[in-house]
Design an enzyme around this catalytic site. Structure first.
Site, PDB file in Angstrom:
ATOM      1  N   SER A  17      -1.754   4.981  -4.028  1.00  0.00           N
ATOM      2  CA  SER A  17      -2.561   6.150  -3.689  1.00  0.00           C
ATOM      3  C   SER A  17      -1.773   7.450  -3.789  1.00  0.00           C
ATOM      4  O   SER A  17      -2.223   8.485  -3.297  1.00  0.00           O
ATOM      5  CB  SER A  17      -3.142   6.002  -2.277  1.00  0.00           C
ATOM      6  OG  SER A  17      -4.118   4.989  -2.257  1.00  0.00           O
TER       7      SER A  17
ATOM      8  N   LYS B 268      -1.270  -1.172  -4.212  1.00  0.00           N
ATOM      9  CA  LYS B 268      -2.365  -0.203  -4.142  1.00  0.00           C
ATOM     10  C   LYS B 268      -1.711   1.158  -4.124  1.00  0.00           C
ATOM     11  O   LYS B 268      -1.110   1.566  -3.126  1.00  0.00           O
ATOM     12  CB  LYS B 268      -3.216  -0.412  -2.896  1.00  0.00           C
ATOM     13  CG  LYS B 268      -4.354   0.609  -2.753  1.00  0.00           C
ATOM     14  CD  LYS B 268      -5.114   0.394  -1.453  1.00  0.00           C
ATOM     15  CE  LYS B 268      -6.302   1.317  -1.341  1.00  0.00           C
ATOM     16  NZ  LYS B 268      -5.940   2.732  -1.116  1.00  0.00           N
TER      17      LYS B 268
ATOM     18  N   TYR C  49       0.860  -1.182   0.000  1.00  0.00           N
ATOM     19  CA  TYR C  49       0.000   0.000   0.000  1.00  0.00           C
ATOM     20  C   TYR C  49       0.895   1.230   0.000  1.00  0.00           C
ATOM     21  O   TYR C  49       1.540   1.542   0.998  1.00  0.00           O
ATOM     22  CB  TYR C  49      -0.902  -0.040   1.237  1.00  0.00           C
ATOM     23  CG  TYR C  49      -1.977   1.029   1.302  1.00  0.00           C
ATOM     24  CD1 TYR C  49      -2.128   2.009   0.325  1.00  0.00           C
ATOM     25  CD2 TYR C  49      -2.864   1.043   2.373  1.00  0.00           C
ATOM     26  CE1 TYR C  49      -3.117   2.968   0.407  1.00  0.00           C
ATOM     27  CE2 TYR C  49      -3.873   2.007   2.464  1.00  0.00           C
ATOM     28  CZ  TYR C  49      -3.983   2.970   1.483  1.00  0.00           C
ATOM     29  OH  TYR C  49      -4.966   3.919   1.572  1.00  0.00           O
TER      30      TYR C  49
ATOM     31  N   GLU D 288     -10.309  10.430  -7.372  1.00  0.00           N
ATOM     32  CA  GLU D 288     -10.497  11.527  -8.313  1.00  0.00           C
ATOM     33  C   GLU D 288      -9.815  11.286  -9.656  1.00  0.00           C
ATOM     34  O   GLU D 288     -10.077  12.006 -10.622  1.00  0.00           O
ATOM     35  CB  GLU D 288      -9.959  12.836  -7.725  1.00  0.00           C
ATOM     36  CG  GLU D 288     -10.611  13.248  -6.416  1.00  0.00           C
ATOM     37  CD  GLU D 288      -9.899  12.709  -5.191  1.00  0.00           C
ATOM     38  OE1 GLU D 288     -10.036  13.314  -4.114  1.00  0.00           O
ATOM     39  OE2 GLU D 288      -9.194  11.671  -5.307  1.00  0.00           O
TER      40      GLU D 288
END
Length: 306
Positions: free
Chosen positions: A169, A167, A139, A195
């Site tokens: 982000s 993942k 992550y 977004e």
């Protein structure tokens, strides 16, 4: 080789569910899980940021995961975020997650102390070793963790055969391209920032894991469908609609996850409680904005998903 098809698609980040006293609500967890099954998403990402994991105990997180797995009945891909800010508790959660038969475990790097890359790699690999039969997902969320997944650390982690995905982000969509190029075809990269789902999918992400997906899963499923069908203009319109809703949800005094839980109460009849302190709860002045966001979701779903 891991079966990667089960990770490709829309995977909402699971919300913390509390009772009136602020304790984990097994009923809320089960109802939210069934809601996701009904909506047709690919899976759920449990006990991550949206699950308020930083403010929950090891037992809290075990309880949540146990009820998610039971209620999912094998109909959802289940990814369990197991990272704590120490290796011992993270290992305990990794072993517990594997005992429940989750599809994958995931972990952010340790936060606060700035650790060298070899220490972060050792932390992640030790967690992975505690669940030797379970896929592992890195992550990368540098804006909150304070540590970025560099390409050198990424290369170290790919030596672990259980590491099957990232993942991502971080906001630069180029990072998805870099991780995909480094990992190759047999490696999954998830878009993290809600977004930019369209951009992430276009540049190489095979799916998305997002904190606002649960408030409007139909809309994100439609975005994914439109991108895969090459209908980019329509996909962008739907992305812009989702973004407008996100901006509205973030404009309250209360934390966004509290806003989302109230929206799910209004739109879906789900009782998920508030947020855990020190996250700020909703105040009366927020309610008009919450209702506006709830209506925006209904309008967007009606517009794009009927």
């Amino acid at each position: 080789m891991a079966e990667l098809k089960k990770y490709k698609g829309i995977i909402p980040a699971f919300y913390a569910c509390y009772d009136s006293e602020g304790n984990v609500s097994p009923e809320g967890v089960r109802n939210l899980t069934k809601y996701f099954v009904k909506k047709g998403v690919k899976g759920v990402y449990v006990n991550g940021s949206s699950g308020e994991c930083i403010y929950q105990s090891v037992q809290d997180r075990k309880t949540v995961l146990e009820h998610v797995v039971a209620a999912a009945e094998g109909k959802l891909t289940v990814i369990a975020h197991v990272a704590c800010n120490n290796t011992k508790d993270s290992v305990e959660l990794a072993r517990h997650a594997e005992s429940l038969g989750v599809d994958a475990i995931a972990a952010i790097p340790p936060i606060y102390f700035r650790l060298p890359e070899y220490a972060i790699a050792e932390y992640w690999n030790t967690i992975s070793e505690a669940a030797p039969n379970t896929d592992f997902i890195i992550y990368n969320i540098p804006q909150l963790a304070g540590v970025a997944l560099t390409m050198s650390l990424f290369a170290k982690m790919r030596k672990n055969p259980r590491v099957i995905g990232v993942k991502n982000s971080s906001m630069p969509v180029q990072d998805i391209q870099m991780f995909k190029a480094g990992g190759g075809e047999d490696f999954i990269v998830f878009n993290g920032p809600d977004e930019q789902l369209v951009s992430g999918l276009v540049i190489g992400a095979e799916g998305g894991i997002g904190g606002t997906y649960g408030a409007m899963p139909e809309l994100y499923l439609k975005i994914d469908e439109l991108v895969r069908a090459g209908q980019m203009s329509k996909a962008m319109e739907a992305q812009y609609a989702a973004n407008d809703i996100i901006y509205k949800m973030c404009s309250c005094h209360g934390n966004m996850y509290g806003v989302i839980k109230e929206i799910l109460r209004i739109n879906e009849g789900l009782e998920l409680g508030s947020v855990r302190e020190p996250l700020p709860a909703l105040i009366d002045a927020d309610m008009a904005t919450v209702r506006e966001a709830a209506d925006m979701i209904k309008e967007a779903v009606s517009r794009f998903c009927r």
